[in-house]
Write an enzyme that holds these catalytic residues in place. Structure first.
Site, PDB file in Angstrom:
ATOM      1  N   VAL A  21       2.242   2.450   8.009  1.00  0.00           N
ATOM      2  CA  VAL A  21       2.439   3.590   9.162  1.00  0.00           C
ATOM      3  C   VAL A  21       4.122   3.967   9.413  1.00  0.00           C
ATOM      4  O   VAL A  21       4.451   5.100   9.446  1.00  0.00           O
ATOM      5  CB  VAL A  21       1.837   3.316  10.541  1.00  0.00           C
ATOM      6  N   LYS A  41       4.349   1.964  -4.251  1.00  0.00           N
ATOM      7  CA  LYS A  41       3.955   0.789  -3.489  1.00  0.00           C
ATOM      8  C   LYS A  41       3.832  -0.081  -5.139  1.00  0.00           C
ATOM      9  O   LYS A  41       2.967   0.163  -5.867  1.00  0.00           O
ATOM     10  CB  LYS A  41       2.347   0.804  -3.497  1.00  0.00           C
ATOM     11  N   THR A  45      -2.692  -5.002  -2.758  1.00  0.00           N
ATOM     12  CA  THR A  45      -3.697  -6.181  -2.962  1.00  0.00           C
ATOM     13  C   THR A  45      -4.889  -5.716  -2.088  1.00  0.00           C
ATOM     14  O   THR A  45      -4.524  -4.950  -1.109  1.00  0.00           O
ATOM     15  CB  THR A  45      -2.892  -7.480  -2.684  1.00  0.00           C
ATOM     16  N   ASP A  54      -2.194   2.106  -0.132  1.00  0.00           N
ATOM     17  CA  ASP A  54      -1.230   2.070   1.110  1.00  0.00           C
ATOM     18  C   ASP A  54      -0.558   3.696   0.636  1.00  0.00           C
ATOM     19  O   ASP A  54      -0.055   4.500   1.597  1.00  0.00           O
ATOM     20  CB  ASP A  54      -0.388   0.985   1.070  1.00  0.00           C
ATOM     21  N   GLY A 116       3.371  -7.649   2.318  1.00  0.00           N
ATOM     22  CA  GLY A 116       3.613  -8.802   3.115  1.00  0.00           C
ATOM     23  C   GLY A 116       5.251  -8.673   3.599  1.00  0.00           C
ATOM     24  O   GLY A 116       5.861  -7.739   3.856  1.00  0.00           O
ATOM     25  N   SER A 175       4.204  -1.409  15.467  1.00  0.00           N
ATOM     26  CA  SER A 175       2.881  -1.072  16.394  1.00  0.00           C
ATOM     27  C   SER A 175       3.391  -1.545  17.662  1.00  0.00           C
ATOM     28  O   SER A 175       3.026  -2.520  18.152  1.00  0.00           O
ATOM     29  CB  SER A 175       1.642  -2.068  15.963  1.00  0.00           C
TER      30      SER A 175
END
EC number: 6.3.3.3
Length: 246
Positions: A21, A41, A45, A54, A116, A175
């Site tokens: 995001v 990307k 995974t 993504d 990650g 977030s």
């Protein structure tokens, strides 16, 4: 964002903290400013062959011009492990750097979104996103969670970047909760110190569920001027931060 910055690597301090995001928000602001944006990307995974990855999600939300994915592995594991278990060739840092440079030749801005954290292994040789950033000479934008535990993981990420001579643009909270707790409010003041870099934005939780039009209209308000937006760290802190001893 300065036009001289052609490639930016987006890394989280961990997984599931809002990297996609945040990448989409940066892409949306740059696209709205008239820049041609591509998102890369390296290793996707935990997504099936017919599912949206993504990079696709970044394009959907932001209107970015292009996306590329170098490897897709079905299990939600570290890229190197997921590739090995799937019997597929892993994606190494040199492949990432080569693909990013090719995209940069055709676009104003390339956003390389990791999987990650910074040091998650891409391949059997121990290659990481940090290695790709070093090969590219590209700065890293760190995405961090808002709450308890984020200071340690952010400080460790920053230390790893400094040890490798990799520049850090700053930190974005991936977030920001609608009802921030004490730790989140205090972290607004503490995150820049832990990172040794400025706090460059806070994306509200649930932003990925907005329609593309809503997302693009709001994205500039989530990011600070160095990323092309209007978000102001001091004003945000005055609204949300918990004073020490308060």
């Amino acid at each position: 964002m300065e036009r001289t910055v052609g490639i930016v690597v987006v890394s989280g301090t961990g997984t599931e903290i809002g990297k996609t995001v945040v990448t989409a928000a940066v892409a949306a602001v740059a696209t709205a400013a008239g820049r041609s944006v591509a998102v890369l990307k390296p290793a996707q995974t935990g997504v099936g062959p017919d599912e949206r990855g993504d990079a696709d999600e970044v394009v959907r939300l932001s209107g970015a011009a292009a996306s590329a994915e170098l490897g897709r592995f079905p299990e939600p594991l570290a890229p190197g492990t997921a590739a090995r278990r799937a019997g597929l060739a892993p994606v190494g840092p040199r492949e990432v750097a080569e693909a990013a440079r090719k995209l940069a030749a055709a676009h104003d801005l390339v956003l390389v979104e990791g999987a990650g954290g910074l040091l998650v292994r891409f391949d059997g040789e121990g290659g990481t996103l940090a290695d790709a950033a070093a090969l590219l000479g590209a700065p890293v934008l760190v995405v961090a969670p808002a709450g308890l535990g984020t200071l340690n993981s952010t400080a460790l990420t920053a230390e790893a970047l400094r040890a490798r001579g990799i520049g850090q643009l700053g930190v974005v909270v991936g977030s920001w909760p609608a009802a921030p707790d004490l730790a989140a409010r205090c972290n607004l003041a503490d995150l820049p110190e832990a990172a040794g870099a400025p706090l460059l934005g806070a994306v509200p939780e649930g932003s990925g569920a907005l329609s593309p039009a809503e997302f693009r209209a709001a994205a500039g308000g989530w990011l600070a001027p160095p990323l092309g937006g209007t978000w102001d760290a001091q004003s945000f802190a005055r609204t949300h931060a918990e004073p020490y001893g308060g």
